[in-house]
Design a protein around this motif. Structure first.
Motif, PDB file in Angstrom:
ATOM      1  N   LEU A   9      48.464  36.710  16.271  1.00 39.32           N
ATOM      2  CA  LEU A   9      49.321  37.661  16.943  1.00 39.32           C
ATOM      3  C   LEU A   9      48.662  37.776  18.244  1.00 39.32           C
ATOM      4  O   LEU A   9      48.423  36.793  18.887  1.00 39.32           O
ATOM      5  CB  LEU A   9      49.408  38.975  16.146  1.00 39.32           C
ATOM      6  N   SER A  10      48.248  38.930  18.668  1.00 36.60           N
ATOM      7  CA  SER A  10      47.248  38.850  19.676  1.00 36.60           C
ATOM      8  C   SER A  10      45.976  39.019  18.940  1.00 36.60           C
ATOM      9  O   SER A  10      45.121  39.754  19.305  1.00 36.60           O
ATOM     10  CB  SER A  10      47.383  39.878  20.734  1.00 36.60           C
ATOM     11  N   GLY A  11      45.857  38.302  17.831  1.00 36.39           N
ATOM     12  CA  GLY A  11      44.704  38.472  17.000  1.00 36.39           C
ATOM     13  C   GLY A  11      43.693  37.389  17.229  1.00 36.39           C
ATOM     14  O   GLY A  11      43.955  36.443  17.909  1.00 36.39           O
ATOM     15  N   SER A  12      42.540  37.525  16.616  1.00 39.54           N
ATOM     16  CA  SER A  12      41.518  36.503  16.732  1.00 39.54           C
ATOM     17  C   SER A  12      40.914  36.261  15.380  1.00 39.54           C
ATOM     18  O   SER A  12      41.118  36.996  14.435  1.00 39.54           O
ATOM     19  CB  SER A  12      40.424  36.947  17.698  1.00 39.54           C
ATOM     20  N   SER A  13      40.107  35.227  15.337  1.00 43.62           N
ATOM     21  CA  SER A  13      39.417  34.919  14.106  1.00 43.62           C
ATOM     22  C   SER A  13      38.073  35.607  14.085  1.00 43.62           C
ATOM     23  O   SER A  13      37.090  35.048  13.641  1.00 43.62           O
ATOM     24  CB  SER A  13      39.245  33.412  13.982  1.00 43.62           C
ATOM     25  N   ALA A  14      38.037  36.807  14.580  1.00 44.29           N
ATOM     26  CA  ALA A  14      36.826  37.575  14.804  1.00 44.29           C
ATOM     27  C   ALA A  14      35.688  37.263  13.861  1.00 44.29           C
ATOM     28  O   ALA A  14      34.718  36.630  14.240  1.00 44.29           O
ATOM     29  CB  ALA A  14      37.177  39.049  14.733  1.00 44.29           C
ATOM     30  N   GLY A  15      35.772  37.711  12.625  1.00 48.62           N
ATOM     31  CA  GLY A  15      34.682  37.504  11.703  1.00 48.62           C
ATOM     32  C   GLY A  15      34.563  36.072  11.237  1.00 48.62           C
ATOM     33  O   GLY A  15      33.574  35.703  10.615  1.00 48.62           O
ATOM     34  N   GLY A  16      35.552  35.231  11.541  1.00 46.65           N
ATOM     35  CA  GLY A  16      35.480  33.849  11.142  1.00 46.65           C
ATOM     36  C   GLY A  16      34.701  32.990  12.112  1.00 46.65           C
ATOM     37  O   GLY A  16      34.539  31.807  11.908  1.00 46.65           O
ATOM     38  N   GLU A  17      34.211  33.582  13.201  1.00 48.26           N
ATOM     39  CA  GLU A  17      33.459  32.819  14.178  1.00 48.26           C
ATOM     40  C   GLU A  17      32.128  32.383  13.578  1.00 48.26           C
ATOM     41  O   GLU A  17      31.466  33.141  12.893  1.00 48.26           O
ATOM     42  CB  GLU A  17      33.225  33.655  15.433  1.00 48.26           C
ATOM     43  N   VAL A  18      31.750  31.167  13.886  1.00 48.90           N
ATOM     44  CA  VAL A  18      30.492  30.647  13.378  1.00 48.90           C
ATOM     45  C   VAL A  18      29.385  30.913  14.379  1.00 48.90           C
ATOM     46  O   VAL A  18      29.622  31.406  15.461  1.00 48.90           O
ATOM     47  CB  VAL A  18      30.600  29.127  13.121  1.00 48.90           C
ATOM     48  N   ALA A  19      28.159  30.597  13.996  1.00 48.94           N
ATOM     49  CA  ALA A  19      27.053  30.720  14.931  1.00 48.94           C
ATOM     50  C   ALA A  19      27.354  29.883  16.164  1.00 48.94           C
ATOM     51  O   ALA A  19      27.986  28.830  16.090  1.00 48.94           O
ATOM     52  CB  ALA A  19      25.776  30.248  14.268  1.00 48.94           C
ATOM     53  N   SER A  20      26.866  30.338  17.303  1.00 51.77           N
ATOM     54  CA  SER A  20      27.263  29.751  18.573  1.00 51.77           C
ATOM     55  C   SER A  20      27.013  28.248  18.647  1.00 51.77           C
ATOM     56  O   SER A  20      25.943  27.753  18.328  1.00 51.77           O
ATOM     57  CB  SER A  20      26.518  30.441  19.709  1.00 51.77           C
ATOM     58  N   MET A  21      28.061  27.537  19.090  1.00 52.53           N
ATOM     59  CA  MET A  21      27.935  26.124  19.386  1.00 52.53           C
ATOM     60  C   MET A  21      27.804  26.005  20.904  1.00 52.53           C
ATOM     61  O   MET A  21      28.072  26.954  21.635  1.00 52.53           O
ATOM     62  CB  MET A  21      29.175  25.380  18.895  1.00 52.53           C
ATOM     63  N   GLU A  22      27.391  24.854  21.368  1.00 47.79           N
ATOM     64  CA  GLU A  22      27.207  24.687  22.806  1.00 47.79           C
ATOM     65  C   GLU A  22      28.560  24.590  23.490  1.00 47.79           C
ATOM     66  O   GLU A  22      29.361  23.710  23.212  1.00 47.79           O
ATOM     67  CB  GLU A  22      26.382  23.433  23.106  1.00 47.79           C
ATOM     68  N   THR A 111      54.628  43.825  37.858  1.00 49.25           N
ATOM     69  CA  THR A 111      53.793  44.286  36.753  1.00 49.25           C
ATOM     70  C   THR A 111      52.364  43.854  37.007  1.00 49.25           C
ATOM     71  O   THR A 111      52.111  42.774  37.556  1.00 49.25           O
ATOM     72  CB  THR A 111      54.267  43.749  35.393  1.00 49.25           C
ATOM     73  N   ARG A 112      51.440  44.698  36.629  1.00 50.03           N
ATOM     74  CA  ARG A 112      50.013  44.387  36.734  1.00 50.03           C
ATOM     75  C   ARG A 112      49.392  44.330  35.341  1.00 50.03           C
ATOM     76  O   ARG A 112      48.182  44.400  35.200  1.00 50.03           O
ATOM     77  CB  ARG A 112      49.302  45.441  37.591  1.00 50.03           C
ATOM     78  N   SER A 113      50.260  44.181  34.339  1.00 48.53           N
ATOM     79  CA  SER A 113      49.792  44.184  32.954  1.00 48.53           C
ATOM     80  C   SER A 113      50.041  42.835  32.303  1.00 48.53           C
ATOM     81  O   SER A 113      51.017  42.147  32.607  1.00 48.53           O
ATOM     82  CB  SER A 113      50.501  45.277  32.156  1.00 48.53           C
ATOM     83  N   LEU A 114      49.150  42.484  31.374  1.00 50.80           N
ATOM     84  CA  LEU A 114      49.258  41.252  30.611  1.00 50.80           C
ATOM     85  C   LEU A 114      49.347  41.572  29.126  1.00 50.80           C
ATOM     86  O   LEU A 114      48.836  42.597  28.679  1.00 50.80           O
ATOM     87  CB  LEU A 114      48.034  40.363  30.859  1.00 50.80           C
ATOM     88  N   PHE A 115      49.973  40.669  28.383  1.00 54.01           N
ATOM     89  CA  PHE A 115      49.975  40.764  26.932  1.00 54.01           C
ATOM     90  C   PHE A 115      49.210  39.575  26.393  1.00 54.01           C
ATOM     91  O   PHE A 115      49.484  38.423  26.766  1.00 54.01           O
ATOM     92  CB  PHE A 115      51.395  40.761  26.375  1.00 54.01           C
ATOM     93  N   GLY A 116      48.251  39.833  25.523  1.00 56.07           N
ATOM     94  CA  GLY A 116      47.490  38.760  24.910  1.00 56.07           C
ATOM     95  C   GLY A 116      48.263  38.163  23.756  1.00 56.07           C
ATOM     96  O   GLY A 116      48.372  38.781  22.688  1.00 56.07           O
ATOM     97  N   ILE A 117      48.824  36.985  23.946  1.00 55.21           N
ATOM     98  CA  ILE A 117      49.618  36.350  22.903  1.00 55.21           C
ATOM     99  C   ILE A 117      48.747  35.977  21.719  1.00 55.21           C
ATOM    100  O   ILE A 117      49.069  36.254  20.569  1.00 55.21           O
ATOM    101  CB  ILE A 117      50.338  35.102  23.453  1.00 55.21           C
ATOM    102  N   SER A 118      47.629  35.317  22.004  1.00 51.93           N
ATOM    103  CA  SER A 118      46.732  34.954  20.916  1.00 51.93           C
ATOM    104  C   SER A 118      45.328  34.706  21.439  1.00 51.93           C
ATOM    105  O   SER A 118      45.136  34.279  22.579  1.00 51.93           O
ATOM    106  CB  SER A 118      47.234  33.709  20.166  1.00 51.93           C
TER     107      SER A 118
END
Length: 247
Positions: A9-22, A111-118
């Motif tokens: 949605l304007s969602g993310s895979s928040a907790g699904g993120e893995v340890a940082s890759m380069e 408009t000065r506003s944005l919607f985060g699609i995903s």
């Protein structure tokens, strides 16, 4: 559903993120990135939630300066952010996430506003890098804020324990000064700290009882828009690593 189970949605895979890759490169997206972006979508979203190649290409073509990706040196997409211009009136009138995310041209005027699609990612640092990358362009473009439609994956369980409660009261409930819901708490940490409205039937999402929370994040230092238009973009690029982390 927990925060480790992403929704689009304007969602993310928040907790699904893995340890940082380069992360070798953060840049605006082009249609040549679609194949890599499809792989990212399929790795973070359920089959019925992932955007298709056609949908991704349409977003890039409609809003070429509002789609950003972070990639490894060999071209693997670590994160992507898609946005579109939106007016407050359009946001309020929209009954569903699809209404907000629909690709429309021309973009709304004044408009000065944005919607985060995903926001999709498999790497936590890549998400931060994307927002840091966009910040100078947001200031130069005069953008003031970004709206998101977020799931509330803790709602179903909370309602079972609190049958007298309401989705709106859950959405606004805090614990230790932060949103109770894990996804809203994640977005709070990314700067989306204004929780505006609870919308029923916003998108299919059982754990949220199909409810969505409309939230807003203000672009750091955007109030100085008249000044930033006079500052060379190269200066803002030099400033971003310091100022972006301070605000």
């Amino acid at each position: 559903m927990s925060i480790t189970d992403p929704v689009r949605l304007s969602g993310s895979s928040a907790g699904g993120e893995v340890a940082s890759m380069e992360c070798a490169q953060v840049r605006f997206l082009s249609v040549t990135d679609v194949e890599s972006l499809v792989t990212l979508e399929e790795s973070t979203w359920d089959e019925d939630q992932a955007a298709s190649a056609g949908e991704l290409a349409a977003r890039i073509q409609a809003y070429p300066q509002l789609g950003i990706g972070a990639f490894t040196a060999d071209g693997v997409a670590l994160a992507s952010l898609f946005m579109k211009p939106i007016t407050v009136e359009e946001l309020r009138a929209a009954a569903t996430w699809s209404d907000c995310a629909e690709v429309r041209t021309p973009a709304p005027a004044r408009t000065r506003s944005l919607f985060g699609i995903s926001l999709s990612s498999i790497d936590a640092d890549a998400v931060t890098a994307i927002f840091e990358f966009f910040w100078p362009y947001a200031l130069k473009g005069g953008w003031r804020d970004i709206y998101l439609g977020s799931p509330m994956p803790g709602l179903r369980g909370w309602m079972k324990a609190n049958p007298e409660g309401s989705p709106d009261s859950y959405m606004r409930e805090k614990r230790h000064g932060l949103p109770r819901d894990p996804q809203l708490r994640y977005y709070h940490g990314k700067g989306f700290r204004e929780i505006l409205e609870c919308k029923p039937g916003y998108f299919p999402h059982p754990a949220s009882l199909d409810h969505g929370a409309v939230i807003r994040g203000r672009i750091p230092l955007a109030a100085g828009a008249p000044l930033w238009r006079l500052v060379p973009l190269s200066w803002l690029h030099l400033m971003r690593s310091t100022l972006f982390r301070l605000v």
